[in-house]
Design a protein around this motif. Sequence first.
Motif, PDB file in Angstrom:
ATOM      1  N   UNK A 212       2.418  14.787  10.368  1.00  0.00           N
ATOM      2  CA  UNK A 212       2.619  13.633  11.254  1.00  0.00           C
ATOM      3  C   UNK A 212       1.525  12.583  11.018  1.00  0.00           C
ATOM      4  N   UNK A 213       0.275  13.029  10.915  1.00  0.00           N
ATOM      5  CA  UNK A 213      -0.839  12.113  10.672  1.00  0.00           C
ATOM      6  C   UNK A 213      -0.640  11.379   9.343  1.00  0.00           C
ATOM      7  N   UNK A 214      -0.313  12.120   8.285  1.00  0.00           N
ATOM      8  CA  UNK A 214      -0.115  11.515   6.965  1.00  0.00           C
ATOM      9  C   UNK A 214       1.041  10.518   6.999  1.00  0.00           C
ATOM     10  N   UNK A 215       2.153  10.880   7.624  1.00  0.00           N
ATOM     11  CA  UNK A 215       3.306   9.979   7.686  1.00  0.00           C
ATOM     12  C   UNK A 215       2.955   8.693   8.430  1.00  0.00           C
ATOM     13  N   UNK A 216       2.282   8.831   9.569  1.00  0.00           N
ATOM     14  CA  UNK A 216       1.902   7.659  10.362  1.00  0.00           C
ATOM     15  C   UNK A 216       0.945   6.757   9.592  1.00  0.00           C
ATOM     16  N   UNK A 217      -0.088   7.359   9.000  1.00  0.00           N
ATOM     17  CA  UNK A 217      -1.076   6.573   8.254  1.00  0.00           C
ATOM     18  C   UNK A 217      -0.456   5.901   7.037  1.00  0.00           C
ATOM     19  N   UNK A 218       0.381   6.620   6.292  1.00  0.00           N
ATOM     20  CA  UNK A 218       0.980   6.055   5.077  1.00  0.00           C
ATOM     21  C   UNK A 218       1.867   4.856   5.414  1.00  0.00           C
ATOM     22  N   UNK A 219       2.641   4.962   6.473  1.00  0.00           N
ATOM     23  CA  UNK A 219       3.504   3.835   6.876  1.00  0.00           C
ATOM     24  C   UNK A 219       2.664   2.643   7.339  1.00  0.00           C
ATOM     25  N   UNK A 220       1.635   2.924   8.112  1.00  0.00           N
ATOM     26  CA  UNK A 220       0.763   1.856   8.609  1.00  0.00           C
ATOM     27  C   UNK A 220       0.067   1.148   7.449  1.00  0.00           C
ATOM     28  N   UNK A 221      -0.438   1.927   6.508  1.00  0.00           N
ATOM     29  CA  UNK A 221      -1.134   1.353   5.353  1.00  0.00           C
ATOM     30  C   UNK A 221      -0.175   0.524   4.503  1.00  0.00           C
ATOM     31  N   UNK A 222       1.035   1.015   4.274  1.00  0.00           N
ATOM     32  CA  UNK A 222       2.012   0.270   3.457  1.00  0.00           C
ATOM     33  C   UNK A 222       2.365  -1.072   4.102  1.00  0.00           C
ATOM     34  N   UNK A 223       2.556  -1.082   5.412  1.00  0.00           N
ATOM     35  CA  UNK A 223       2.869  -2.341   6.111  1.00  0.00           C
ATOM     36  C   UNK A 223       1.690  -3.311   6.024  1.00  0.00           C
ATOM     37  N   UNK A 224       0.484  -2.802   6.216  1.00  0.00           N
ATOM     38  CA  UNK A 224      -0.715  -3.635   6.118  1.00  0.00           C
ATOM     39  C   UNK A 224      -0.838  -4.191   4.697  1.00  0.00           C
ATOM     40  N   UNK A 225      -0.638  -3.327   3.697  1.00  0.00           N
ATOM     41  CA  UNK A 225      -0.781  -3.745   2.295  1.00  0.00           C
ATOM     42  C   UNK A 225       0.210  -4.857   1.963  1.00  0.00           C
ATOM     43  N   UNK A 226       1.447  -4.758   2.444  1.00  0.00           N
ATOM     44  CA  UNK A 226       2.442  -5.809   2.187  1.00  0.00           C
ATOM     45  C   UNK A 226       1.990  -7.134   2.802  1.00  0.00           C
ATOM     46  N   UNK A 227       1.487  -7.081   4.037  1.00  0.00           N
ATOM     47  CA  UNK A 227       1.032  -8.309   4.705  1.00  0.00           C
ATOM     48  C   UNK A 227      -0.196  -8.892   4.004  1.00  0.00           C
ATOM     49  N   UNK A 228      -1.135  -8.039   3.626  1.00  0.00           N
ATOM     50  CA  UNK A 228      -2.364  -8.512   2.972  1.00  0.00           C
ATOM     51  C   UNK A 228      -2.065  -9.060   1.575  1.00  0.00           C
ATOM     52  N   UNK A 229      -1.180  -8.420   0.838  1.00  0.00           N
ATOM     53  CA  UNK A 229      -0.803  -8.925  -0.489  1.00  0.00           C
ATOM     54  C   UNK A 229      -0.127 -10.285  -0.346  1.00  0.00           C
TER      55      UNK A 229
END
Length: 157
Positions: free
Chosen positions: A133-150
């Motif tokens: 659950x922790x990995x899934x939550x973090x991975x999704x959060x990071x991917x969304x952040x990365x798209x916005x930052x890119x």
Amino acid sequence: MPEDRKPPIAFETTCTVAAPPEVVYAHLADPRSYIGLSPLIVAVDDVRHGRDAEGRAVADYVAVERFRLVGPVRWDNRIRVRMVSTRPGDQLVSDVRSPGRVTLRAVVDLTAVTDGTRVRERVTANAPAPLRRFVATQARRVAAYRAAELTRRMATR
């Protein structure tokens, strides 16, 4: 269900950035670009460039993920990354090995569009049951952040 039989965590993110594919590719192919591109990555060490057995460009490196726990307490997680240019100029595949038997694969495809580049990232991850659950939550959060930052970074070029 036994841990090794659970389906991988899998999801996809897509964004369009205001830069041509070659600019986006050059940025994403540089391991040091991920400092701040991912909200967790605070350092990149031991970068080694080379070629794999198929002649594809490879970058092996260690990224430091910083997790804030409680108050000033933090955990620096050193992850090993192998990034391969499977289709030079339009696809990068990153395989991540993290302590705790966590693995993640990110496949990034770049496609030229009228207003820049469509960036599609497909992520699959595996983790032991207590971490899933922790990995899934973090991975999704990071991917969304990365798209916005890119998107932000490419708009300022």
